[in-house]
Design a protein around this motif. Structure first.
Motif, PDB file in Angstrom:
ATOM      1  N   PHE A 291       0.851  -1.191   0.000  1.00 27.37           N
ATOM      2  CA  PHE A 291       0.000   0.000   0.000  1.00 27.37           C
ATOM      3  C   PHE A 291       0.887   1.241   0.000  1.00 27.37           C
ATOM      4  O   PHE A 291       1.771   1.365   0.859  1.00 27.37           O
ATOM      5  N   PRO A 292       0.661   2.175  -0.922  1.00 26.36           N
ATOM      6  CA  PRO A 292       1.504   3.379  -0.940  1.00 26.36           C
ATOM      7  C   PRO A 292       1.349   4.257   0.292  1.00 26.36           C
ATOM      8  O   PRO A 292       2.326   4.856   0.757  1.00 26.36           O
ATOM      9  N   HIS A 293       0.115   4.348   0.831  1.00 27.41           N
ATOM     10  CA  HIS A 293      -0.151   5.352   1.854  1.00 27.41           C
ATOM     11  C   HIS A 293      -0.964   4.782   3.020  1.00 27.41           C
ATOM     12  O   HIS A 293      -1.817   3.915   2.833  1.00 27.41           O
ATOM     13  N   ILE A 294      -0.683   5.324   4.203  1.00 22.56           N
ATOM     14  CA  ILE A 294      -1.448   5.037   5.414  1.00 22.56           C
ATOM     15  C   ILE A 294      -1.932   6.379   5.964  1.00 22.56           C
ATOM     16  O   ILE A 294      -1.126   7.295   6.147  1.00 22.56           O
ATOM     17  N   LYS A 295      -3.228   6.452   6.226  1.00 25.43           N
ATOM     18  CA  LYS A 295      -3.819   7.733   6.629  1.00 25.43           C
ATOM     19  C   LYS A 295      -4.149   7.762   8.125  1.00 25.43           C
ATOM     20  O   LYS A 295      -4.734   6.819   8.653  1.00 25.43           O
ATOM     21  N   ALA A 296      -3.779   8.846   8.766  1.00 25.71           N
ATOM     22  CA  ALA A 296      -4.187   9.130  10.144  1.00 25.71           C
ATOM     23  C   ALA A 296      -5.373  10.091  10.062  1.00 25.71           C
ATOM     24  O   ALA A 296      -5.195  11.305   9.923  1.00 25.71           O
ATOM     25  N   TYR A 297      -6.568   9.535  10.140  1.00 30.33           N
ATOM     26  CA  TYR A 297      -7.792  10.317   9.940  1.00 30.33           C
ATOM     27  C   TYR A 297      -8.096  11.093  11.217  1.00 30.33           C
ATOM     28  O   TYR A 297      -8.584  10.538  12.189  1.00 30.33           O
ATOM     29  N   GLN A 307      -1.459  13.716  14.691  1.00 29.70           N
ATOM     30  CA  GLN A 307      -0.152  14.353  14.525  1.00 29.70           C
ATOM     31  C   GLN A 307       0.967  13.387  14.942  1.00 29.70           C
ATOM     32  O   GLN A 307       1.956  13.217  14.223  1.00 29.70           O
ATOM     33  N   THR A 308       0.804  12.732  16.066  1.00 32.75           N
ATOM     34  CA  THR A 308       1.804  11.765  16.536  1.00 32.75           C
ATOM     35  C   THR A 308       1.942  10.597  15.575  1.00 32.75           C
ATOM     36  O   THR A 308       3.041  10.075  15.357  1.00 32.75           O
ATOM     37  N   ALA A 309       0.822  10.199  14.965  1.00 33.07           N
ATOM     38  CA  ALA A 309       0.825   9.057  14.058  1.00 33.07           C
ATOM     39  C   ALA A 309       1.725   9.263  12.855  1.00 33.07           C
ATOM     40  O   ALA A 309       2.120   8.293  12.196  1.00 33.07           O
ATOM     41  N   LEU A 310       2.081  10.508  12.556  1.00 31.65           N
ATOM     42  CA  LEU A 310       2.991  10.782  11.445  1.00 31.65           C
ATOM     43  C   LEU A 310       4.391  10.241  11.713  1.00 31.65           C
ATOM     44  O   LEU A 310       5.214  10.193  10.795  1.00 31.65           O
ATOM     45  N   SER A 311       4.661   9.815  12.949  1.00 32.13           N
ATOM     46  CA  SER A 311       5.911   9.129  13.281  1.00 32.13           C
ATOM     47  C   SER A 311       5.690   7.649  13.561  1.00 32.13           C
ATOM     48  O   SER A 311       6.611   6.950  13.984  1.00 32.13           O
ATOM     49  N   GLU A 349       4.872  20.914  12.900  1.00 33.58           N
ATOM     50  CA  GLU A 349       5.207  20.624  14.305  1.00 33.58           C
ATOM     51  C   GLU A 349       5.660  19.180  14.478  1.00 33.58           C
ATOM     52  O   GLU A 349       6.467  18.870  15.358  1.00 33.58           O
ATOM     53  N   ALA A 350       5.136  18.273  13.646  1.00 35.20           N
ATOM     54  CA  ALA A 350       5.521  16.865  13.704  1.00 35.20           C
ATOM     55  C   ALA A 350       6.843  16.595  12.993  1.00 35.20           C
ATOM     56  O   ALA A 350       7.303  15.442  12.946  1.00 35.20           O
ATOM     57  N   GLY A 351       7.450  17.634  12.436  1.00 34.82           N
ATOM     58  CA  GLY A 351       8.733  17.484  11.766  1.00 34.82           C
ATOM     59  C   GLY A 351       8.626  16.994  10.338  1.00 34.82           C
ATOM     60  O   GLY A 351       9.610  16.523   9.754  1.00 34.82           O
ATOM     61  N   ARG A 352       7.427  17.133   9.745  1.00 35.27           N
ATOM     62  CA  ARG A 352       7.217  16.686   8.381  1.00 35.27           C
ATOM     63  C   ARG A 352       7.006  17.865   7.438  1.00 35.27           C
ATOM     64  O   ARG A 352       6.720  18.980   7.874  1.00 35.27           O
ATOM     65  N   GLU A 353       7.102  17.580   6.151  1.00 29.25           N
ATOM     66  CA  GLU A 353       6.888  18.609   5.129  1.00 29.25           C
ATOM     67  C   GLU A 353       5.470  18.498   4.578  1.00 29.25           C
ATOM     68  O   GLU A 353       5.127  17.490   3.956  1.00 29.25           O
ATOM     69  N   PRO A 354       4.611  19.502   4.781  1.00 29.70           N
ATOM     70  CA  PRO A 354       3.242  19.408   4.279  1.00 29.70           C
ATOM     71  C   PRO A 354       3.183  19.529   2.762  1.00 29.70           C
ATOM     72  O   PRO A 354       3.826  20.409   2.174  1.00 29.70           O
TER      73      PRO A 354
END
Length: 383
Positions: A291-297, A307-311, A349-354
């Motif tokens: 699966f290419p993507h996992i979504k934190a809904y 937000q935490t789920a992005l890690s 804030e989660a350290g990711r690039e939107p």
């Protein structure tokens, strides 16, 4: 094959590092409370960054639930209403088009359309919902009707899945959401939604859509009466379908919200813990290697957990989600809409690039002078 009694986080870690597929026993092992969640998260994050780098995707979208009247009585659902229930509603064409205009005015690229299976509405009514929106707002991507609704349309019309999808695609259908999956294992499915589309039918409908070039998503409803075995079994069945047809874009784990549901009253259930949410996110990323993507809904998880789920394996946080009703009726306390600025802030804030995406994961380019104007950019492909 690693014997079940030889499974450890180290043996799993080596397989993940080498890009090898995890099996059911290994997935169940990762759900054990004594397996450190932070170490599972590190493995999930490795896969997440291998596939999507440091990007975290979002979109500007709106929901449309044209009716909540439903012939089925799934005991986990707080949204449905009976035909004569004072809560029941059926939107008119004017109301539906009004929502479409609101979506365009707010710069939405997608409308997510799901609802009840109304006892008195024919298939043509569901086609009309898609057609009038597409005719009026051709730029708006319509992600419409779950496999459960397609299965209902089969019953109404006696047409094949392919015929139904061809009619809907001609009317303007762009892609399909992943709802109605719930839990595939019969031990659980028979208890929570015994009358609606069964597991085999759900997968058949998505495989057919994929064969036709229609992209779809997939979900899992967790945190009710299922256990770790049922969850991992669910993920493996999705993985097997993806091996065959390849059209799933995103997996969305959905936390069960118990408020106002019959299931919660019967079983005295509570909402799953944050730790369960994050472990499910991480295990999903590790099991669903194709699966290419996992979504934190964020509507389901809450903004902080999303937000935490992005890690913890997630690379997508969904979008602005204007007019969501189904999960709010079940007690979700998240806002009913989130601004683009807030989404971008929590990603940073989660350290990711939107990165703003459209429904099928192309980059969206906004006019800085008029944010409601946008064009489609290049496909967002990393790993």
């Amino acid at each position: 094959m690693i014997r079940a009694d030889k499974i450890s986080l180290d043996t799993i870690g080596k397989k993940v590092e080498n890009g090898e597929r995890l099996n059911l026993d290994e997935g169940v092992f990762l759900y054990q409370d004594d397996v450190p969640l932070n170490e599972v998260a590190e493995l999930a994050n490795m896969v997440r960054e291998r596939k999507n780098g440091n990007y975290a995707y979002y979109n500007i979208n709106t929901h449309l639930n044209p009716t909540n009247v439903c012939v089925y009585r799934c005991n986990f659902c707080a949204f449905r209403a009976d035909l004569r229930d004072p809560r029941g509603y059926l939107m008119s064409d004017e109301q539906i088009l009004g929502r479409g205009q609101e979506a365009i005015d707010n710069g939405c690229t997608e409308m997510h359309i799901v609802g009840g299976l109304h006892h008195q509405m024919k298939f043509e009514w569901y086609v009309n919902v898609v057609k009038i929106l597409h005719d009026a707002f051709p730029k708006l991507h319509l992600k419409a009707w779950t496999a459960v609704e397609i299965n209902w349309f089969e019953f109404l019309t006696k047409k094949s899945v392919r015929e139904l999808l061809e009619i809907l695609r001609d009317a303007g259908l762009g892609s399909m959401p992943g709802g109605g999956a719930e839990i595939f294992h019969r031990e659980v499915r028979d208890q929570i939604c015994e009358h609606k589309a069964d597991t085999g039918k759900w997968h058949e409908i998505h495989r057919t859509a994929h064969e036709m070039g229609i992209k779809t998503n997939a979900t899992m409803l967790y945190g009710h009466i299922e256990n770790a075995y049922h969850r991992v079994d669910h993920l493996i069945r999705l993985r097997e379908t993806q091996d065959v047809s390849g059209g799933f874009q995103t997996f969305i784990p959905l936390a069960f919200h118990p408020d106002n549901t019959e299931l919660a009253e019967l079983k005295k259930l509570k909402k799953p813990s944050v730790m369960m949410d994050l472990r499910t996110m991480a295990v999903s990323r590790l099991m669903l290697d194709n699966f290419p993507h996992i979504k934190a809904y964020w509507i389901m998880l809450g903004i902080g957990t999303a937000q935490t789920a992005l890690s913890y394996g997630a690379d997508d946080i969904d979008g602005t989600v204007r007019h969501e009703l189904i999960y709010h009726d079940a007690g979700a306390t998240t806002p009913e809409v989130m601004s683009v600025e807030d989404i971008q802030r929590l990603i940073v804030e989660a350290g990711r690039e939107p990165v703003e995406r459209d429904t099928v994961y192309n980059r969206v380019i906004r006019d800085p002078q008029n944010m409601s104007e946008w064009t489609t950019g290049e496909p967002l492909e990393v790993g």
